[in-house]
Design a protein around this motif. Structure first.
Motif, mmCIF file in Angstrom:
data_model
loop_
_atom_site.group_PDB
_atom_site.id
_atom_site.type_symbol
_atom_site.label_atom_id
_atom_site.label_comp_id
_atom_site.label_asym_id
_atom_site.label_seq_id
_atom_site.Cartn_x
_atom_site.Cartn_y
_atom_site.Cartn_z
ATOM 1 N N PHE A 163 38.652 40.323 42.608
ATOM 2 C CA PHE A 163 39.938 39.896 43.148
ATOM 3 C C PHE A 163 39.729 39.033 44.395
ATOM 4 C CE2 PHE A 163 43.661 40.847 45.888
ATOM 5 C CZ PHE A 163 44.618 40.224 45.107
ATOM 6 N N LEU A 194 36.035 45.537 40.644
ATOM 7 C CA LEU A 194 37.324 44.906 40.362
ATOM 8 C C LEU A 194 37.887 44.231 41.615
ATOM 9 C CD1 LEU A 194 39.932 46.716 38.302
ATOM 10 C CD2 LEU A 194 40.649 45.732 40.407
ATOM 11 N N PHE A 195 37.845 44.955 42.745
ATOM 12 C CA PHE A 195 38.401 44.356 43.968
ATOM 13 C C PHE A 195 37.538 43.212 44.464
ATOM 14 C CE2 PHE A 195 40.601 48.455 44.075
ATOM 15 C CZ PHE A 195 41.881 47.965 44.154
ATOM 16 N N LEU A 214 41.502 36.054 37.675
ATOM 17 C CA LEU A 214 42.267 37.300 37.598
ATOM 18 C C LEU A 214 42.381 37.773 36.150
ATOM 19 C CD1 LEU A 214 45.282 37.191 40.042
ATOM 20 C CD2 LEU A 214 43.239 38.569 40.129
ATOM 21 N N ILE A 215 42.755 36.856 35.242
ATOM 22 C CA ILE A 215 42.980 37.268 33.854
ATOM 23 C C ILE A 215 41.677 37.744 33.224
ATOM 24 C CG2 ILE A 215 43.389 36.321 31.542
ATOM 25 C CD1 ILE A 215 45.857 35.190 32.393
ATOM 26 N N GLY A 248 43.690 31.929 38.841
ATOM 27 C CA GLY A 248 44.428 32.658 37.819
ATOM 28 C C GLY A 248 43.516 33.114 36.700
ATOM 29 N N VAL A 264 39.579 40.494 36.313
ATOM 30 C CA VAL A 264 40.318 41.701 36.680
ATOM 31 C C VAL A 264 40.961 42.334 35.452
ATOM 32 C CG1 VAL A 264 42.207 42.596 38.069
ATOM 33 C CG2 VAL A 264 40.710 40.851 38.998
ATOM 34 N N GLY A 265 41.616 41.499 34.623
ATOM 35 C CA GLY A 265 42.327 42.052 33.473
ATOM 36 C C GLY A 265 41.434 42.310 32.281
ATOM 37 N N PHE A 290 35.628 50.351 40.099
ATOM 38 C CA PHE A 290 36.850 49.893 40.776
ATOM 39 C C PHE A 290 36.531 48.931 41.912
ATOM 40 C CE2 PHE A 290 39.024 53.714 38.935
ATOM 41 C CZ PHE A 290 39.955 52.990 38.232
#
Lengths: 362, 169
Positions: B40, B36-37, B59-60, B56, B63-64, B33
């Motif tokens: 970000f 992940l941040f 992020l996609i 963007g 993160v995604g 986790f």
């Protein structure tokens, strides 16, 4: 600089208000719609009058008969409930998860074009931004499922994530067609391109871009819209794609262990996500804040543009509920079959069709 | 201090703090986790650098995509609730010396480079158009190669993932 700051503050406040009001209205609608579809009456007793009477303890106000204040009363109840953290749970992640799920949904609200003069964050890659920031919801769900220390929670989270990640592909491809036609990723410009009569909406092809020849896109745009709508149901874990929360198998899925306000936040985030998903559909396919009749748009009635936008979104939300209370749940294998064997090939076909149109007919 | 500096400090703190959690936390799920941040935060830095499309994409993809993949890997492991990383530090002196030497080299590199500082007062210009032109113009070959690579990976994943009984010859 100060102007920007004030404007940002106002936008944030309006959006916080919108997301809560959307949640409250959606939950009320859901209860009423489901009740009428099952030949029941739904919430009846808790009108605003009854709620006020209950608070002051006297029968002063007239009591309503359609239960308008039911969601408000539910909210008040959830606020007072005990906040339970299960014994074996990971406290930090357990408390963080609802915030992340809600944060992802709320951040997506920032780019919604409510009216030409009111786009809280008018970024030129608005569509891309919404798709990107929504992926935070997936992480929050995984976090919630893991931190609860509950098998049902974990299974629900895994199912939910697998479903959301798979259905992001047809969503992306079906939206690329619109991006190709418009030549922009800015949601505001996409809506501006659909002003005028309702046949300028992208649902009916690309008439506003290329004149009458744009009508050849009509069939693929209908397919695209249907596919996007189906996938947005799956993205938000709504029936018939609600195996992540299948009550008969998983209790309640990833939020099984959540109580009180944290549970309410998950619910708010879910309805917020439904609103965002349908708002994208309205923005891209159904003309956004345009009413479809130029005379009405030119009349400049104050506040009508956001009203039209929100009304359109709620019409779609009604369809979402209609689908939920009509269709049975899909099995996991049926779910994956639908995505990979039907939706993705169809979106690839429409993508190909739009490309040929764009290259040879414009 | 302009607001951008302030935002940069917040993002940098986020990235570095999460990086520390990734390396030092004993529970592997926390590391995932935190990663992940950290991703970000890097996306935020891209926005500060006026690279909106790149942010963007960050992020996609990270993160995604990548983070969710890592989390899935962890969540599908057996006995996930007590999964901890084992720390075996048998060669503390050599390891520490190597790390310090690497840190020194990096620091020397950072302080000796003649950084070209561009003024950030220029107007923000959308990057999507430029990126598209670059992909379809000068960089068409790498772009198409990457597409073929992804297609191969996709088909490969389907073939490996197929759960069919082998036909008897």
């Amino acid at each position: 600089m100060d102007n920007i700051l004030v404007w940002t503050m106002i936008s944030i406040l309006v959006m916080v208000g919108l997301v809560s009001v959307v949640g409250i209205i959606s939950i009320y609608l859901e209860r009423k719609v489901s009740a009428f579809m099952q030949d029941r009456l739904g919430p009846m007793e808790v009108g605003f009058g009854s709620l006020a009477n209950a608070i002051i303890g006297k029968k002063t106000f007239k009591e309503g008969r359609i239960g308008l204040a039911q969601s408000l009363a539910d909210g008040l109840k959830l606020l007072q409930k005990e906040d339970i953290v299960p014994k074996g749970a990971d406290v930090f992640l357990f408390k963080l998860a609802p915030m992340i799920v809600f944060g992802g949904t709320f951040a997506a609200f920032a780019a919604l074009p409510l009216a030409e003069y009111f786009v809280p964050a008018d970024i030129n890659i608005g569509l891309f931004y919404i798709l990107a920031i929504s992926s935070f919801g997936v992480t929050g769900i995984l976090m919630a499922g893991w931190a609860s220390n509950n098998k049902w929670g974990l299974l629900g989270a895994l199912r939910s994530t697998a479903q959301m990640v798979s259905y992001e592909i047809p969503i992306g491809v079906s939206l690329i067609s619109i991006v190709m036609i418009c030549g922009t990723l800015s949601l505001k410009e996409m809506v501006l391109a659909q002003s005028g009569w309702f046949w300028n909406w992208h649902l009916f092809g690309a008439i506003s871009h290329n004149g009458a020849i744009g009508i050849v896109l009509l069939p693929v745009m209908f397919i695209n819209f249907l596919i996007y709508f189906t996938c947005s149901l799956a993205e938000t874990n709504r029936a018939p794609f609600d195996i992540p929360e299948a009550e008969s198998e998983l209790v309640a899925g990833y939020h099984t262990e959540y109580t009180g306000m944290r549970f309410a936040i998950f619910f708010l985030a879910e309805y917020g996500a439904i609103f965002v998903g349908n708002a994208i559909a309205v923005t891209l396919f159904l003309g956004g804040w345009n009413s479809g009749i130029p005379m009405l748009d030119e009349a400049n009635i104050p506040g009508i543009a956001p009203l039209i936008f929100i009304t359109k979104v709620f019409v779609l939300i009604f369809v979402v509920m209609w689908v939920r209370w009509t269709l049975p749940r899909l099995r996991v294998d049926q779910l994956m079959n639908l995505c990979w064997k039907y939706l993705i090939p169809f979106t690839l076909f429409t993508f190909f069709y739009v490309t040929i149109y764009k290259v040879f007919l414009t | 201090m302009v607001p951008a500096d302030f935002v940069f400090l917040i993002l940098a703190t986020l990235i570095v703090a999460c990086g520390f959690v990734v390396v030092f936390h004993s529970k592997i799920i926390y590391s995932a986790f935190a990663l992940l941040f950290s991703f970000f935060g890097v996306g935020g830095i891209y926005i500060l650098l006026n690279a909106d499309f790149l942010a963007g994409t960050q992020l996609i993809v990270y993160v995604g995509g990548i983070s969710v993949l890592i989390l899935f890997g962890i969540l599908l492991t057996k006995k996930i609730y007590n999964l901890t990383t084992e720390e075996t530090s048998t060669q503390k002196i050599i390891g520490g010396a190597t790390s310090l030497a690497f840190l020194g080299a990096l620091a020397a590199l950072i302080f000796n480079t003649d950084w070209q500082i561009v003024t950030t007062t220029q107007e923000f210009t959308p990057q999507t158009l430029e990126i598209g032109k670059a992909f379809m113009g000068n960089f068409i070959l790498p772009f198409e190669l990457a597409a073929i690579l992804l297609l191969v990976a996709l088909i490969g994943a389907v073939i490996i993932g197929r759960d069919e009984k082998k036909e008897e010859i």
